[in-house]
Design a protein around this motif. Structure first.
Motif, mmCIF file in Angstrom:
data_model
loop_
_atom_site.group_PDB
_atom_site.id
_atom_site.type_symbol
_atom_site.label_atom_id
_atom_site.label_comp_id
_atom_site.label_asym_id
_atom_site.label_seq_id
_atom_site.Cartn_x
_atom_site.Cartn_y
_atom_site.Cartn_z
ATOM 1 N N UNK A 133 5.600 88.595 72.296
ATOM 2 C CA UNK A 133 4.365 88.683 71.515
ATOM 3 C C UNK A 133 4.671 88.672 70.027
ATOM 4 N N UNK A 134 5.723 89.375 69.620
ATOM 5 C CA UNK A 134 6.108 89.396 68.207
ATOM 6 C C UNK A 134 6.636 88.035 67.769
ATOM 7 N N UNK A 135 7.345 87.342 68.673
ATOM 8 C CA UNK A 135 7.868 86.021 68.331
ATOM 9 C C UNK A 135 6.746 85.007 68.139
ATOM 10 N N UNK A 136 5.662 85.165 68.889
ATOM 11 C CA UNK A 136 4.492 84.306 68.692
ATOM 12 C C UNK A 136 3.825 84.636 67.361
ATOM 13 N N UNK A 137 3.743 85.925 67.040
ATOM 14 C CA UNK A 137 3.058 86.370 65.825
ATOM 15 C C UNK A 137 3.845 86.027 64.568
ATOM 16 N N UNK A 138 5.170 86.163 64.612
ATOM 17 C CA UNK A 138 5.979 85.963 63.406
ATOM 18 C C UNK A 138 7.333 85.354 63.771
ATOM 19 N N UNK A 139 7.366 84.092 64.193
ATOM 20 C CA UNK A 139 8.630 83.475 64.631
ATOM 21 C C UNK A 139 9.692 83.443 63.545
ATOM 22 N N UNK A 140 9.268 83.468 62.292
ATOM 23 C CA UNK A 140 10.227 83.404 61.193
ATOM 24 C C UNK A 140 11.106 84.645 61.085
ATOM 25 N N UNK A 141 10.730 85.726 61.791
ATOM 26 C CA UNK A 141 11.513 86.964 61.741
ATOM 27 C C UNK A 141 12.624 86.982 62.805
#
Length: 285
Positions: A133-141
């Protein structure tokens, strides 16, 4: 006789809870810190002082200590962090209900709190759902993503598990949870890892337990992950997120690498930590 990492962690855990109540977590472990997120406090454990950052996200019903058996091995040339997700461990009683996007923002808040812009993120089970879910929200991180014993879609059983916690209490969750998590041999031996998991479930808060399962029902990541190097790590003996399920997860992430650990059940780090540490170390480079 030398105590196992999980046995040592149980002792530290009792001291940690006392120290957090009195506001002095650093008296317990100078690699454990309290961290304020948007709407609750948590703790973050660290192993290793140099190298790329690796963030570990634990399973529903446990806490950051489920990573203890692999943290030191992974910390060879890396900075390894593990935190308590909302409703668990030091973050028990955090606001609920919540969503998977809330847990994703928590993960990003942890990265901000430890001063890390980009990290390798590893999640197991519910932690894998949070990581996705976090990778979808902020893949640049994300430098990379490792998904252990998890899913990219909710299961029909999630609501039943939530309701059972509320109606039947946490003691009733022990048998169904541990038989999903461990092999029969591990349960028969009753190792320190099994004892740790059993105690975490018994000590759990029914409200937090139900909130976690209901958040997991909202997992919505299929077809939304691309461009992040990804390892999908399955356990051959996993009765919960079976190799078939995990192969499906890998097939839906472009370029994902699928690996299967022999004789390994759902709680990979608690029963076969040496296999998990070796697979992750190879992937992380």
């Amino acid at each position: 006789m030398t105590a196992t990492p999980l046995a040592q962690a149980r002792v530290r855990g009792m001291a940690e809870r006392l120290s957090l109540d009195t506001g002095f977590p650093r008296l317990v472990d100078n690699n454990l810190r309290r961290l304020r997120l948007a709407d609750h406090d948590t703790v973050v454990a660290q192993r290793g002082d140099t190298g790329p950052a690796v963030l570990l996200v634990h399973a529903l019903g446990l806490d950051w200590r489920m990573w203890e058996p692999v943290m030191d091995a992974l910390a060879d040339g890396r900075r390894v962090y593990a935190y308590d997700i909302r409703g668990h461990g030091a973050a028990v009683g955090s606001p609920s209900p919540y969503t998977m996007d809330d847990t994703a923002r928590d993960l990003l808040g942890v990265l901000d709190g430890i001063g890390v812009q980009r990290a390798h993120v590893v999640g197991l089970s519910f932690g894998g759902g949070i990581a996705q879910s976090a990778a979808v929200l902020a893949p640049e991180r994300f430098v990379s993503l490792a998904l252990l014993a998890t899913t990219d879609h909710p299961f029909d059983a999630f609501e039943g598990r939530a309701l059972s916690g509320e109606v039947d209490g946490m003691a009733a969750q022990v048998a169904p949870s541990l038989t999903r998590w461990f092999t029969a041999n591990a349960l028969a031996v009753n190792s320190s890892s099994v004892q740790y998991a059993r105690q975490r479930v018994i000590d759990g808060n029914p409200t937090d337990w139900a909130a976690g399962w209901r958040a997991f029902k909202g997992l919505d990541v299929q077809g939304k992950l691309a461009g992040i190097p990804t390892l999908v790590l399955a356990g051959e003996a996993d009765a919960s997120t079976t190799p078939e399920i995990m192969r499906g997860v890998a097939s839906r992430i472009p370029g994902a690498v699928y690996r299967e650990l022999p004789g390994t059940p759902h709680m990979q780090t608690l029963e076969r930590p040496e296999l998990v540490a070796a697979a992750l170390a190879e992937f992380l480079g």
